[in-house]
Design a protein around this motif. Structure first.
Motif, PDB file in Angstrom:
ATOM      1  N   ARG A  38       0.829  -1.214   0.000  1.00 26.86           N
ATOM      2  CA  ARG A  38       0.000   0.000   0.000  1.00 26.86           C
ATOM      3  C   ARG A  38       0.860   1.259   0.000  1.00 26.86           C
ATOM      4  N   GLN A  41       2.326   1.776  -3.438  1.00 24.95           N
ATOM      5  CA  GLN A  41       1.305   2.199  -4.387  1.00 24.95           C
ATOM      6  C   GLN A  41       0.893   3.652  -4.173  1.00 24.95           C
ATOM      7  N   ASN A  42       0.859   4.095  -2.932  1.00 20.92           N
ATOM      8  CA  ASN A  42       0.241   5.375  -2.606  1.00 20.92           C
ATOM      9  C   ASN A  42       1.192   6.490  -2.209  1.00 20.92           C
ATOM     10  N   HIS A 100       7.537  -6.807  -5.607  1.00 19.35           N
ATOM     11  CA  HIS A 100       6.481  -6.034  -6.258  1.00 19.35           C
ATOM     12  C   HIS A 100       7.096  -4.784  -6.881  1.00 19.35           C
ATOM     13  N   PHE A 102       5.794  -1.018  -8.808  1.00 17.78           N
ATOM     14  CA  PHE A 102       4.674  -0.135  -9.102  1.00 17.78           C
ATOM     15  C   PHE A 102       5.156   1.049  -9.896  1.00 17.78           C
TER      16      PHE A 102
END
Length: 103
Positions: A38, A41-42, A100, A102
């Motif tokens: 999170r 991503q943010n 991951h 992004f």
């Protein structure tokens, strides 16, 4: 981490976190992968491309660190002081791996 951080980790053979910048006082490894996802991503802290990495540290060594929350989050993180980073790196088991990405 961002692209430069990933480049430095790879230059170290995936075995060490790079030295922190002069204004950075701590490395903040997140202990919850979902929270790290999170955040990547943010939060645009590291530029347009952000990575979540996974790594392991000797369990007995981790006992010296307390966990704290940051920025109003209830999710704990380790607070590794910049001057302890070399010793922390010496206790990493295996490699730091990107799990991951992004954009």
């Amino acid at each position: 981490m961002g692209q430069q951080g990933l480049r430095l980790v790879r230059e170290a053979g995936g075995r060490r976190w790079p030295a922190l910048r002069p204004h950075q006082t701590h490395l903040f490894p997140m202990l919850d992968e979902d929270f790290a996802i999170r955040a990547a991503q943010n939060w645009n802290l590291f530029g347009p491309v952000r990575y979540v990495a996974r790594f392991h540290v000797e369990t007995g060594f981790l006992g010296r660190y307390s966990t704290r929350s940051f920025g109003g989050s209830a999710t704990p993180m380790l607070w590794v002081a910049a001057e302890e980073l070399d010793e922390f790196n010496a206790h990493i088991v295996g490699s730091i791996e990107v799990v991951h990405e992004f954009r």
